[in-house]
Structure formats: C-alpha cells, structure tokens
Design an enzyme around this catalytic site. Structure first.
Site, PDB file in Angstrom:
ATOM      1  N   LYS A 127      -3.006  57.645-100.592  1.00 23.40           N
ATOM      2  CA  LYS A 127      -2.497  58.963-100.182  1.00 23.40           C
ATOM      3  C   LYS A 127      -1.030  59.117-100.594  1.00 23.40           C
ATOM      4  O   LYS A 127      -0.640  60.105-101.197  1.00 23.40           O
ATOM      5  CB  LYS A 127      -2.632  59.073 -98.667  1.00 23.40           C
ATOM      6  N   LYS A 139       1.094  51.262 -91.556  1.00 26.68           N
ATOM      7  CA  LYS A 139       0.594  51.984 -90.385  1.00 26.68           C
ATOM      8  C   LYS A 139       0.832  51.090 -89.188  1.00 26.68           C
ATOM      9  O   LYS A 139       0.870  49.862 -89.322  1.00 26.68           O
ATOM     10  CB  LYS A 139      -0.909  52.255 -90.538  1.00 26.68           C
ATOM     11  N   GLY A 178       4.782  59.780 -86.777  1.00 29.50           N
ATOM     12  CA  GLY A 178       3.818  59.936 -85.685  1.00 29.50           C
ATOM     13  C   GLY A 178       2.383  59.880 -86.179  1.00 29.50           C
ATOM     14  O   GLY A 178       2.111  59.862 -87.374  1.00 29.50           O
ATOM     15  N   ASP A 179       1.453  59.839 -85.249  1.00 33.70           N
ATOM     16  CA  ASP A 179       0.010  59.931 -85.522  1.00 33.70           C
ATOM     17  C   ASP A 179      -0.614  60.261 -84.167  1.00 33.70           C
ATOM     18  O   ASP A 179       0.094  60.786 -83.279  1.00 33.70           O
ATOM     19  CB  ASP A 179      -0.519  58.603 -86.108  1.00 33.70           C
ATOM     20  N   ASN A 254      -2.067  67.917 -83.173  1.00 30.49           N
ATOM     21  CA  ASN A 254      -1.101  68.371 -84.171  1.00 30.49           C
ATOM     22  C   ASN A 254      -1.767  68.903 -85.439  1.00 30.49           C
ATOM     23  O   ASN A 254      -1.488  70.020 -85.874  1.00 30.49           O
ATOM     24  CB  ASN A 254      -0.142  67.215 -84.489  1.00 30.49           C
TER      25      ASN A 254
END
Ligand code: NDP
Length: 459
Positions: A127, A139, A178-179, A254
C-alpha cells in the site's frame, strides 16, 4: 531453445519459486491465519512477475519480503479508576524499511494478536509503495479494549503503551498513526508522552494528530474520501458513477463516516451502515449528521439512530448488512467481513462494484467470486491508501513547519488516488490480466519495493 520454451521454462521456475517460498512461510508461521491469507493473496498475483524478472528470484525477494525486519512485543501494565492493575500486550511490527521509515497505524482492539499485526504490516508494504511516497511499512497495537473505559483509563493505558514504544520509534525511524480504536485523542496522549520522555518536541513522530495540535487538515477524511475517489475512477472507466447509485457501507467509524460523506457528495444514496452490534437501514438515505454526532461526539451505539429516524430499521446481526440490495458496497469496518455467502448475496441483488475501505474485508474466496462475476473490485491496498498518503503529507508539513489548507490536501489526495488507480490498471494490463485491480495493485506495489530491495543489497 525457442522463445516459447524459454517462456514456459521461466513460468515453471516462477511457479516453483512461489510454491517453495509459500511452503516455507507456512512452516514458519503455522498458526497465523490472517498473515497466511494475506501472503497467499499476494503470492498468487506475483507468478507472472517472477517469470519476467528472474533477478528477483536470484535476490531472494519473496523470502525476505515475508519476514519482518523486527517484531517488538511488550507488556503494557496500567491501573483502572478503582486501582486494579491490568496487563495488556503491545506490539509493533517493523516490516520493511526499504522505501522509508516504517509507517502504519496503531490498533486497540481485543482481537489484536501477532498474526493480525503481521498481516496488517505486510499489506502496508505494498500500500505504502503504491502511494509513491518515501515510506516503509509497519503496524502496531494492543489487545486493549477501549470500549467502556473512562477518559483517564484511556490516558493511563496509552501513556504506558508509549513508554515502551518510544524506545523503538522516531521521525526518521518509525512513524505510527491511528487505526481501529485509535483516533486523534489517543494520538494526542501518545504524542504528549513521547515528547515528555524525549524531553523535546518531535512533531513528525506520529501522524493523525488533531489539526489544532500539529496534525494535517484532511487526514481524518482521507481514507474514506480516498476510497471513494478510487472507486469513482474505476466506475467512470466503465461508464458508471456514484451519482444516483445505492450504496451500503459497513462500520460507522473513521473510514466509514467519510466514505459515506464523499459518496453522498457525489450523488449516491447510502442506505445502511453498522457497528459491531448491528446495522441500520434507512430507505430515505442515511442522515450523516446524526451518525457523526452519535459516534464522534456522544460515543453511542448505532441502534440509537432509529430513535431519531423512525423510518429506519435496526438489525442485530451486523454481517447481515450484505443482504441489502445495492449497486456499490463499501466494506469499511474490519477484516474478513465478506465471505462467499455474502458475496453471492450481493451479486444476486445486483452489485456492480465493491471498494475495500477496511483492510482485507473480503476473504480470498469472496474476491474470486466477485472477479468471476465481473463485479468491479477495488482492493484495499490501493483503495484505502489515501489515509497513509495524507499521513505522509502530514510528515512533510511537520518537517517544513507549515500547514496546507484543507483544499490543498484534498487536491493532492485526489491526485494520489488517480495515480494509484492508473498504476494498478497499467500493471494489470502489462502482466496479462486487464481489469484485474487485485493483481494490478499487488504487482505495482511489489515492483517498487522489489527494485529498491535489489538496489539495497541482500540484508
Ligand atoms: P474505527 O475504530 O474508527 O471504526 C471501526 C468501525 O468498524 C466501528 O464502527 C466498529 O464498530 C466497526 N466494527 C468493528 N468490528 C466490526 C465487525 N466485526 N462488524 C461490523 N462492524 C465492526 O476504525 P477505522 O475506521 O479507522 O478502521 C476501519 C478499517 O479501515 C480497519 O480495517 C482499518 O485497518 C482500515 N483502515 C483505516 C485507516 C485509517 O486511516 N483509519 C487507513 C487504512 C485502513 P464498534 O464501534 O462497535 O467497534
């Protein structure tokens, strides 16, 4: 030897190589089902690449790209409001730094484990490469459940998490964002704690900060808007558009919120969204202001929407959202939300296009069914790359100590998404699968990283 034999020989060698390395990855990570799912999907796409590029085989790219450079796992101890001590597990997977500092979000959710962290970090490699920006892949997260926790408990947990993580990150080393379960509030606490520990102010150590406190305008909207920009490109190419289409979006966090907003701006009618408790269906079209207030301000459950909109229905099984007829589906909640059964249901109800806003929301079988049935399919790696692309823009703004306007960020985001679409389409055509954006995204992302890995030598 004729050219054809040569080609056949290369193809066989490529197939053997991919098979051999996949067996190795399986043996080394036997219990990591999400990570194995993500690697299998990529491997299947890359066969034609190795047939054309034997130098990647010679350089052991597949063996190296599937082994994280580093995995950090740590204890996060914290005290709740009643003085009880809790222990969670924290992770950071620093998967690949060939293109730049590790970059990828932090997830707080009880399901977080080594396999989920590794699959997300692995996907991030391709990505981030697709964005064309100088960012590597990582991550992180914790099995901490933010639901039902007080503001102070969230702060204490987050500070404890960052106390350990701060030893491993930095603006030129690893830049988290964020996630799921981590928004600007949690990023704010982490940022404060990092700077407290370092005794300074390192603006570029985290992205997704509140724009009032060093973040980029447009970051919060970026993943959802970017997904819709990508899908709109794909639709336009095929004589379709969001205008007057019926759309179903899963989740109400989100990514979902801003996917709904952009789809509505482009003239779509979004009739359903969800949370992990269930989904709402509003035949009049979802009133986004109500969803935003319930979810972003009041921290409530999605069923409460029906209190204000009596025409809307609430159903407790969130996975049944895919039984609602729609032209376009945007799964934006979590991994593996769409399986073979949901895929068949969507197709039977007239689905024309699907855009993955979440990471790996469709399982491998579902993707195959969509492709076989000529559903236009926008894969997550490409479609949801807008978030990380704007995070990279936040890093640039922090380095330059200036801030771009919302319009400028949005214009750049749209260009990035158009470019990603073009490179996926082009790679799919060049490698003999025109229109297959799953292959296109995997190949285009892979080529950029693989070339750099060759240039950097065996390491
Ligand atoms: P949020 O935490 O803001 O929202 C997640 C939403 O999904 C919530 O509404 C949540 O409901 C819902 N949800 C979680 N599990 C399920 C489930 N099993 N079924 C139905 N709904 C569920 O997360 P984000 O919006 O940030 O992330 C969503 C997805 O997008 C993830 O896959 C993430 O990795 C991916 N992503 C996010 C990016 C970003 O910039 N934020 C960037 C790229 C990808 P509940 O509140 O009940 O838990």
């Amino acid at each position: 030897m004729t050219n054809m034999e040569n080609t056949r020989e290369n193809r066989n060698r490529a197939n053997d190589y991919v098979h051999e390395v996949y067996e190795l990855v399986k043996k080394r990570n036997p219990d990591e089902k999400e990570f194995l799912q993500a690697t299998r999907e990529i491997f299947d796409s890359l066969r034609p690449v190795f047939a054309k590029h034997p130098e990647y085989i010679r350089n052991g790219i597949l063996e190296r790209i599937t082994e994280p450079e580093r995995i950090i796992s740590f204890r996060v101890a914290w005290e709740d409001d009643k003085g009880k001590v809790h222990v969670n597990r924290g992770f950071r997977v620093q998967f690949n730094s060939d293109l730049g500092p590790y970059k990828g979000g932090i997830r707080f959710h009880p399901s977080v484990n080594n396999s989920i962290m590794k699959f997300l970090a692995f996907e991030q490699i391709f990505k981030n490469a697709l964005t064309g920006q100088p960012i590597g892949a990582g991550k992180g997260g914790s099995d901490f459940d933010p639901k039902g926790k007080s503001e102070r408990e969230i702060m204490r947990f987050t500070q404890s998490f960052m106390t350990e993580l701060s030893k491993h990150i930095g603006p030129d080393i690893d830049v988290p964002a964020g996630d799921i379960g981590v928004g600007k509030r949690e990023i704010g606490y982490m940022f404060g704690q990092y700077n407290r520990l370092k005794g300074g102010y390192e603006a570029g150590v985290l992205t997704g900060k509140d724009p009032k406190h060093g973040g980029s305008l447009g970051r919060k909207e970026a993943t959802g808007y970017g997904t819709v920009y990508f899908v709109e490109e794909m639709l336009n190419e095929n004589g379709l558009s969001f205008k007057d289409s019926t759309v179903v979006v899963s989740g109400s966090g989100n990514v979902s919120t801003y996917a709904i907003e952009k789809a509505q701006q482009l003239g779509a009618k979004v009739v359903a969204c969800s949370d992990s408790g269930g989904y709402i269906y509003d035949k009049n079209g979802i009133d986004l202001e109500t969803v935003k207030r319930l979810k972003e301000v009041e921290n409530k459950r999605i069923w409460e929407y029906t209190k204000e909109h009596p025409d809307a229905e609430y159903h407790e099984d969130c996975s049944a959202i895919w039984s609602i007829p729609c032209d376009i589906a945007l799964p934006c909640a979590t991994q593996n939300e769409i399986d073979e059964i949901a895929a068949h249901m969507l197709i039977a109800n007239g689905l024309q296009a699907l855009g993955e806003g979440a990471n790996m929301p469709c399982n491998i079988e579902a993707i195959e069914i969509f492709l076989e049935n000529k559903v236009l399919f926008a894969p997550a790696k490409a479609a949801n790359a807008g978030g990380v692309a704007v995070s990279a823009m936040e890093m640039s703004q922090n380095s330059m100590r200036l801030g771009w306007t919302e319009e400028e960020v949005d214009m750049r985001l749209k260009t990035v998404m158009e470019n990603i679409y073009a490179s996926c389409k082009d790679a799919a055509e060049r490698f003999g699968k025109p229109g297959n954006l799953v292959m296109g995204a995997n190949i285009a992302g892979f080529l950029r990283v693989a070339d750099t890995m060759v240039a950097h030598g065996i390491r």
